[in-house]
Scaffold this motif. Sequence first.
Motif, PDB file in Angstrom:
ATOM      1  N   PHE A 143      34.956  34.959  28.890  1.00  0.00           N
ATOM      2  CA  PHE A 143      35.395  33.714  28.265  1.00  0.00           C
ATOM      3  C   PHE A 143      34.503  33.416  27.073  1.00  0.00           C
ATOM      4  N   THR A 144      35.063  33.480  25.851  1.00  0.00           N
ATOM      5  CA  THR A 144      34.322  33.187  24.633  1.00  0.00           C
ATOM      6  C   THR A 144      34.788  31.844  24.069  1.00  0.00           C
ATOM      7  N   ASN A 145      34.264  31.478  22.913  1.00  0.00           N
ATOM      8  CA  ASN A 145      34.655  30.211  22.286  1.00  0.00           C
ATOM      9  C   ASN A 145      36.103  30.200  21.825  1.00  0.00           C
ATOM     10  N   SER A 146      36.697  31.372  21.643  1.00  0.00           N
ATOM     11  CA  SER A 146      38.030  31.409  21.048  1.00  0.00           C
ATOM     12  C   SER A 146      39.089  32.092  21.895  1.00  0.00           C
ATOM     13  N   GLU A 147      38.679  32.879  22.916  1.00  0.00           N
ATOM     14  CA  GLU A 147      39.685  33.609  23.677  1.00  0.00           C
ATOM     15  C   GLU A 147      39.161  34.041  25.041  1.00  0.00           C
ATOM     16  N   ILE A 148      40.104  34.442  25.877  1.00  0.00           N
ATOM     17  CA  ILE A 148      39.780  35.055  27.162  1.00  0.00           C
ATOM     18  C   ILE A 148      40.093  36.542  27.036  1.00  0.00           C
ATOM     19  N   ILE A 149      39.086  37.381  27.224  1.00  0.00           N
ATOM     20  CA  ILE A 149      39.259  38.830  27.113  1.00  0.00           C
ATOM     21  C   ILE A 149      39.157  39.440  28.501  1.00  0.00           C
ATOM     22  N   GLN A 150      40.069  40.340  28.810  1.00  0.00           N
ATOM     23  CA  GLN A 150      40.055  40.976  30.119  1.00  0.00           C
ATOM     24  C   GLN A 150      39.827  42.473  29.992  1.00  0.00           C
ATOM     25  N   TYR A 151      38.991  42.984  30.875  1.00  0.00           N
ATOM     26  CA  TYR A 151      38.666  44.403  30.927  1.00  0.00           C
ATOM     27  C   TYR A 151      39.052  44.957  32.300  1.00  0.00           C
ATOM     28  N   LYS A 152      39.472  46.197  32.295  1.00  0.00           N
ATOM     29  CA  LYS A 152      39.639  46.947  33.536  1.00  0.00           C
ATOM     30  C   LYS A 152      38.313  47.641  33.830  1.00  0.00           C
ATOM     31  N   ILE A 153      37.737  47.356  34.999  1.00  0.00           N
ATOM     32  CA  ILE A 153      36.411  47.886  35.283  1.00  0.00           C
ATOM     33  C   ILE A 153      36.331  48.185  36.768  1.00  0.00           C
ATOM     34  N   SER A 154      35.605  49.259  37.122  1.00  0.00           N
ATOM     35  CA  SER A 154      35.427  49.626  38.520  1.00  0.00           C
ATOM     36  C   SER A 154      33.965  49.458  38.879  1.00  0.00           C
ATOM     37  N   LEU A 155      33.700  48.621  39.890  1.00  0.00           N
ATOM     38  CA  LEU A 155      32.333  48.377  40.346  1.00  0.00           C
ATOM     39  C   LEU A 155      32.156  48.893  41.754  1.00  0.00           C
ATOM     40  N   PRO A 156      30.972  49.415  42.106  1.00  0.00           N
ATOM     41  CA  PRO A 156      30.720  49.873  43.481  1.00  0.00           C
ATOM     42  C   PRO A 156      30.716  48.695  44.433  1.00  0.00           C
ATOM     43  N   ARG A 157      31.076  48.949  45.679  1.00  0.00           N
ATOM     44  CA  ARG A 157      31.093  47.910  46.704  1.00  0.00           C
ATOM     45  C   ARG A 157      29.835  47.994  47.565  1.00  0.00           C
TER      46      ARG A 157
END
Length: 264
Positions: free
Chosen positions: A250-264
């Motif tokens: 969440f920035t001052n001008s937009e919501i950017i979404q990334y596809k990311i894989s994190l370990p559990r």
Amino acid sequence: MKLLIALLTLLYSSPALCQEALLPVRIMATPKPAAERFAGTDAFGWDYVIADNEFRKQKDGRVLKYKNVALGDIFRVDLQNPLQIVLFYKKFNTLVLLDNQMNATNLINFNDISEPLLAEAVGLASQNRLWVYDLNTQQTGLFDTAKNTFRTLTPPNNGGITWYQNDYNYFYWTDNNGNLFVLNLFGKINTLGTLPPFDAAQLISNDVLLLQKDNVLYQYQLSTQKSTPVTIIEKTFGAFYYKDGILSIFTNSEIIQYKISLPR
């Protein structure tokens, strides 16, 4: 043809390029008004924000709203169940439960119950209960929303609570020294480790967290005490939220979404 083969060989054999391929993949950017405060997303693609102290649920141009001016500022939002959203108005010691159409289904003023609480931390637990940390007694317990009764689970916590997160079965918190603890529904407390200083955090598993510090996002592993920067394009951002493999920035001008894989 030889040039094409050489390029393909370089692509699949170069460590630098292989490492680059493992970075988060940017999938979407949505413009937003600068005054919004990001609360999170859900599995159905809805974004949740706070603007003008109004809680908003928005998707594809559709916006659902809830506002209660008498309760002051929204201190915290619990989105783990989109059918039972928790809004915590800390200044007025009050909690509001919303359904998925943003209608209030319950309003609990902790000053008005038979044994009043001074709620410092509140979150949704299982079976119509809430996690509550009572500042008066410095104890954490379960509040029954049907009976308006509170049952303590812990002895007094003299270390305070500087950050917390919860799900249906567990309540997590850090004390003034950065120690991370977990409490289950039966009152058992375990120590998970110690966290470095951070501005914001989200627990992904009992061993992995995302930590934000000075506009840098880190993946932190408790077992190794190792911090690894998460490479994103944005140099400054106000908040982040991770759910189901999607990292929202969440920035001052937009919501950017990334596809990311994190370990559990």
